[in-house]
Design a protein around this motif. Sequence first.
Motif, PDB file in Angstrom:
ATOM      1  N   LEU A  41      -3.686  12.997 -26.956  1.00 16.70           N
ATOM      2  CA  LEU A  41      -2.764  13.270 -25.858  1.00 16.70           C
ATOM      3  C   LEU A  41      -1.330  12.989 -26.304  1.00 16.70           C
ATOM      4  CD1 LEU A  41      -4.839  11.468 -23.056  1.00 16.70           C
ATOM      5  CD2 LEU A  41      -4.716  13.937 -23.475  1.00 16.70           C
ATOM      6  N   PRO A  42      -0.353  13.482 -25.565  1.00 16.63           N
ATOM      7  CA  PRO A  42       1.040  13.190 -25.934  1.00 16.63           C
ATOM      8  C   PRO A  42       1.368  11.707 -25.941  1.00 16.63           C
ATOM      9  CG  PRO A  42       0.934  15.047 -24.438  1.00 16.63           C
ATOM     10  CD  PRO A  42      -0.444  14.477 -24.483  1.00 16.63           C
ATOM     11  N   ALA A  43       0.639  10.947 -25.135  1.00 14.57           N
ATOM     12  CA  ALA A  43       0.814   9.486 -25.091  1.00 14.57           C
ATOM     13  C   ALA A  43      -0.457   8.907 -24.496  1.00 14.57           C
ATOM     14  CB  ALA A  43       2.045   9.114 -24.258  1.00 14.57           C
ATOM     15  N   ALA A  44      -0.526   7.608 -24.326  1.00 10.93           N
ATOM     16  CA  ALA A  44      -1.721   6.981 -23.763  1.00 10.93           C
ATOM     17  C   ALA A  44      -1.960   7.489 -22.352  1.00 10.93           C
ATOM     18  CB  ALA A  44      -1.563   5.463 -23.770  1.00 10.93           C
ATOM     19  N   GLY A  45      -3.229   7.772 -22.055  1.00 10.98           N
ATOM     20  CA  GLY A  45      -3.573   8.288 -20.739  1.00 10.98           C
ATOM     21  C   GLY A  45      -4.299   7.260 -19.904  1.00 10.98           C
ATOM     22  N   ALA A  46      -4.427   7.557 -18.612  1.00 15.37           N
ATOM     23  CA  ALA A  46      -5.158   6.672 -17.693  1.00 15.37           C
ATOM     24  C   ALA A  46      -6.184   7.519 -16.946  1.00 15.37           C
ATOM     25  CB  ALA A  46      -4.195   5.965 -16.751  1.00 15.37           C
ATOM     26  N   GLY A  47      -5.893   7.796 -15.652  1.00 16.50           N
ATOM     27  CA  GLY A  47      -6.843   8.560 -14.863  1.00 16.50           C
ATOM     28  C   GLY A  47      -6.966  10.000 -15.324  1.00 16.50           C
ATOM     29  N   VAL A  48      -8.136  10.603 -15.025  1.00 20.85           N
ATOM     30  CA  VAL A  48      -8.403  11.986 -15.400  1.00 20.85           C
ATOM     31  C   VAL A  48      -9.172  12.640 -14.261  1.00 20.85           C
ATOM     32  CG1 VAL A  48     -10.529  11.302 -16.609  1.00 20.85           C
ATOM     33  CG2 VAL A  48      -9.426  13.468 -17.186  1.00 20.85           C
ATOM     34  N   ALA A  49      -8.901  13.921 -14.017  1.00 20.53           N
ATOM     35  CA  ALA A  49      -9.577  14.652 -12.940  1.00 20.53           C
ATOM     36  C   ALA A  49      -9.772  16.101 -13.361  1.00 20.53           C
ATOM     37  CB  ALA A  49      -8.772  14.573 -11.643  1.00 20.53           C
ATOM     38  N   VAL A  50     -10.824  16.729 -12.798  1.00 21.01           N
ATOM     39  CA  VAL A  50     -11.178  18.102 -13.154  1.00 21.01           C
ATOM     40  C   VAL A  50     -11.047  18.985 -11.922  1.00 21.01           C
ATOM     41  CG1 VAL A  50     -13.032  19.612 -13.932  1.00 21.01           C
ATOM     42  CG2 VAL A  50     -12.746  17.358 -14.977  1.00 21.01           C
ATOM     43  N   ALA A 263     -18.350   7.889 -13.218  1.00 21.45           N
ATOM     44  CA  ALA A 263     -18.302   9.273 -12.722  1.00 21.45           C
ATOM     45  C   ALA A 263     -19.731   9.748 -12.555  1.00 21.45           C
ATOM     46  CB  ALA A 263     -17.539  10.176 -13.686  1.00 21.45           C
ATOM     47  N   THR A 264     -19.903  10.798 -11.753  1.00 21.96           N
ATOM     48  CA  THR A 264     -21.250  11.306 -11.461  1.00 21.96           C
ATOM     49  C   THR A 264     -21.274  12.815 -11.556  1.00 21.96           C
ATOM     50  OG1 THR A 264     -21.667   9.464  -9.952  1.00 21.96           O
ATOM     51  CG2 THR A 264     -23.095  11.378  -9.746  1.00 21.96           C
ATOM     52  N   ASP A 265     -22.337  13.344 -12.175  1.00 24.63           N
ATOM     53  CA  ASP A 265     -22.610  14.788 -12.148  1.00 24.63           C
ATOM     54  C   ASP A 265     -23.843  14.970 -11.276  1.00 24.63           C
ATOM     55  OD1 ASP A 265     -23.245  17.432 -12.519  1.00 24.63           O
ATOM     56  OD2 ASP A 265     -22.925  17.421 -14.689  1.00 24.63           O
ATOM     57  N   ALA A 266     -23.594  15.234 -10.001  1.00 20.96           N
ATOM     58  CA  ALA A 266     -24.700  15.318  -9.044  1.00 20.96           C
ATOM     59  C   ALA A 266     -25.659  16.443  -9.384  1.00 20.96           C
ATOM     60  CB  ALA A 266     -24.146  15.506  -7.628  1.00 20.96           C
ATOM     61  N   TYR A 305     -11.283   5.847 -18.290  1.00 18.13           N
ATOM     62  CA  TYR A 305     -11.585   6.606 -17.073  1.00 18.13           C
ATOM     63  C   TYR A 305     -12.396   7.868 -17.415  1.00 18.13           C
ATOM     64  CZ  TYR A 305      -8.614   4.018 -13.792  1.00 18.13           C
ATOM     65  OH  TYR A 305      -8.078   3.050 -12.979  1.00 18.13           O
ATOM     66  N   PRO A 306     -13.514   8.128 -16.691  1.00 21.46           N
ATOM     67  CA  PRO A 306     -14.280   9.360 -16.909  1.00 21.46           C
ATOM     68  C   PRO A 306     -14.127  10.327 -15.734  1.00 21.46           C
ATOM     69  CG  PRO A 306     -15.735   7.722 -15.977  1.00 21.46           C
ATOM     70  CD  PRO A 306     -14.328   7.133 -15.961  1.00 21.46           C
ATOM     71  N   ALA A 307     -14.311  11.591 -16.008  1.00 21.67           N
ATOM     72  CA  ALA A 307     -14.376  12.613 -14.962  1.00 21.67           C
ATOM     73  C   ALA A 307     -15.383  13.669 -15.394  1.00 21.67           C
ATOM     74  CB  ALA A 307     -13.009  13.254 -14.736  1.00 21.67           C
ATOM     75  N   ALA A 308     -16.255  14.081 -14.478  1.00 23.44           N
ATOM     76  CA  ALA A 308     -17.311  15.046 -14.795  1.00 23.44           C
ATOM     77  C   ALA A 308     -17.065  16.355 -14.067  1.00 23.44           C
ATOM     78  CB  ALA A 308     -18.687  14.482 -14.409  1.00 23.44           C
ATOM     79  N   PHE A 316     -15.086  14.120 -19.363  1.00 24.10           N
ATOM     80  CA  PHE A 316     -13.859  13.834 -20.102  1.00 24.10           C
ATOM     81  C   PHE A 316     -13.508  12.360 -19.908  1.00 24.10           C
ATOM     82  CE2 PHE A 316     -13.888  18.291 -18.963  1.00 24.10           C
ATOM     83  CZ  PHE A 316     -13.635  18.904 -20.174  1.00 24.10           C
ATOM     84  N   VAL A 317     -13.204  11.675 -21.023  1.00 24.19           N
ATOM     85  CA  VAL A 317     -12.991  10.229 -20.985  1.00 24.19           C
ATOM     86  C   VAL A 317     -11.685   9.897 -21.705  1.00 24.19           C
ATOM     87  CG1 VAL A 317     -14.000   7.976 -21.448  1.00 24.19           C
ATOM     88  CG2 VAL A 317     -15.502   9.959 -21.121  1.00 24.19           C
ATOM     89  N   THR A 318     -10.805   9.149 -21.003  1.00 22.25           N
ATOM     90  CA  THR A 318      -9.581   8.677 -21.636  1.00 22.25           C
ATOM     91  C   THR A 318      -9.844   7.348 -22.345  1.00 22.25           C
ATOM     92  OG1 THR A 318      -8.913   7.588 -19.573  1.00 22.25           O
ATOM     93  CG2 THR A 318      -8.095   9.824 -19.960  1.00 22.25           C
ATOM     94  N   SER A 319      -8.865   6.892 -23.090  1.00 19.69           N
ATOM     95  CA  SER A 319      -8.983   5.656 -23.865  1.00 19.69           C
ATOM     96  C   SER A 319      -8.018   4.612 -23.330  1.00 19.69           C
ATOM     97  CB  SER A 319      -8.680   5.925 -25.342  1.00 19.69           C
ATOM     98  OG  SER A 319      -8.589   4.721 -26.062  1.00 19.69           O
TER      99      SER A 319
END
Length: 581
Positions: A41-50, A263-266, A305-308, A316-319
């Motif tokens: 990423l351009p810099a450190a990330g936190a939350g992620v959403a799809v 995160a959950t993939d129902a 942070y994960p997002a499915a 997708f998981v940030t660091s």
Amino acid sequence: MKSRIALLLVAVFAAAGLAVIPTVPASAAAPTYQIARQIVLPAAGAGVAVDPARGLLYVAGRGSGAVWVYDEATLTLQHTIAVPNQPYNLAVGPTGLVYVSQYTGNNLAGTVSVIDPATNAVVATLPTGNSPVGVTVSNDGSRLYVANLASSFLSVFDLGTPAAPVALANLPLPGGSETVTESADGSTLFVPNDGGSVFVVATGTGSVTSTWTGFASAHQVALSTDGTQAFVSQQLGGPMPVFSVASNTQTGTLPLTTTYYQATDAALGAGFVTQPFTNGGTLAIIDQSTGAVLQSLPGVTSAYYPAADPMTHSVFVTSITSSLLTQVVPAPPTVTTDPVSQTIPDGSTATFSAAASGAAPITVQWQSSTNGGATWTDVAGATATSYTTPVALLADSGTRFRAVFTDAVGATATTAAASLTVVPAPVTVVTDPVSQTVGEGAAATFTAAASGTGPITVQWQSSTDGGSTWSDIAGATDTSYTTPDTASGDDGTQFRAVFTGPGTGNTATSEAATLTVTAVVPTPTPTPTPGPTSAPTTAPAPGTGLADTGSTTPLLLFVIAGLAAMAGAVVLVGSRRRLRR
């Protein structure tokens, strides 16, 4: 050492009356995940959403004052959207609008911004409590909940106009909050407190109905598929607690430590739990129905942070310590059983079977090829793990079959090809000739029959030495054979039929039948029975006055009369002799 620790934990929790939900290997019904790729990423990330509908991925750059928009399929950066005050977490609403919390700073008043995906610009910014973190859009899309880490309340907004949220009354809490999880029916909120509690809030009244305690820095609650269990990740401490939603009591643990977010993939029934400091970063995959740990995937650097995506099933998981973003996907299906080549006789069927594992549900389609595998065609209706051919003919020999498995993600796996070989049905005798007994000079008929792939020829043979040697009978090539007229020397001769079908060695020989020839006894000519002897006819003595009438009657009367006269004379002489005595 790890196994001993695990056993000790099991013993400790068992003594406390808590069940330890075990780690189990992934089964054919649950996907196995793998790392697809990592980008910087351009810099450190936190939350992620799809945003599944648009195929977009949003990442909050906490230290950069920006939200990055990526194409989900290629992970190429599409837009950089400037936002104020340390963007921390995100949520995508049903209309595609993106809600971003701005942390601002420890114990400082924060805000939430609204990004329009059409313009990739901030269209509204609204005040929240201090240090806002978690952002949740209600299941029905009518409410936005913001968890304030440094304020004792939830910020609540009405999303009747999604681009212009309206602030509603805050929901008071005993302390600050980290994230918000809503029950499926929207009646309850589960709000972890960084200090070690989880608040259960009734959305209808806004009151805290229960407080779960005993956590070390609780981060997030994820509900089981049926909503009866709550899995609580906690930054510090031992295994993840499992709570009963109905009784508000802890019922067990998951064997996962130092857990952060979930995160959950129902659609796949899979849950994902980040462990930033386990083996350098691990993503745990759990069965969201039971809580059983299916897999611990290492290599997800400092997983945060994960997002499915429920449509592509990518995660997708940030660091937490770097600017890496990791994409995790279900592994493609794996063929576990290839079909086996079959050799069958003409007029029968063949069955091919195959199997694969992967992200359920897995579908299968059988294909066939008649040109050595150069091209393949789907076999209509052949969508089970076993396929039985129609009745095969010799012309079907050489056809190849294979199965193509497709998992829930759309990934495929194809089996090796199996060949069908069709051989002529073997010749089989169905009627043996029957032994015959005839008289000398008569003919005998023998009959035999056979089944199998045609054309079938027949050759009758005979043996005069009890079956030790056999000789073909010239011209005897029908299913029935009639001998010439027999002689006594033919007695004991044996006959059999040899049937021959297509292919090498495809013959069948009938049982032998024996000819018995009996001698004919001549019928004697009958001897005629002699009649009475007639007296010669003599001419009447002259003077007898008998006329020759051509009849024997007068002669017979004459003889009788003479005999009578003679008898009388004898009687008279005898009487005279008696008188003389």
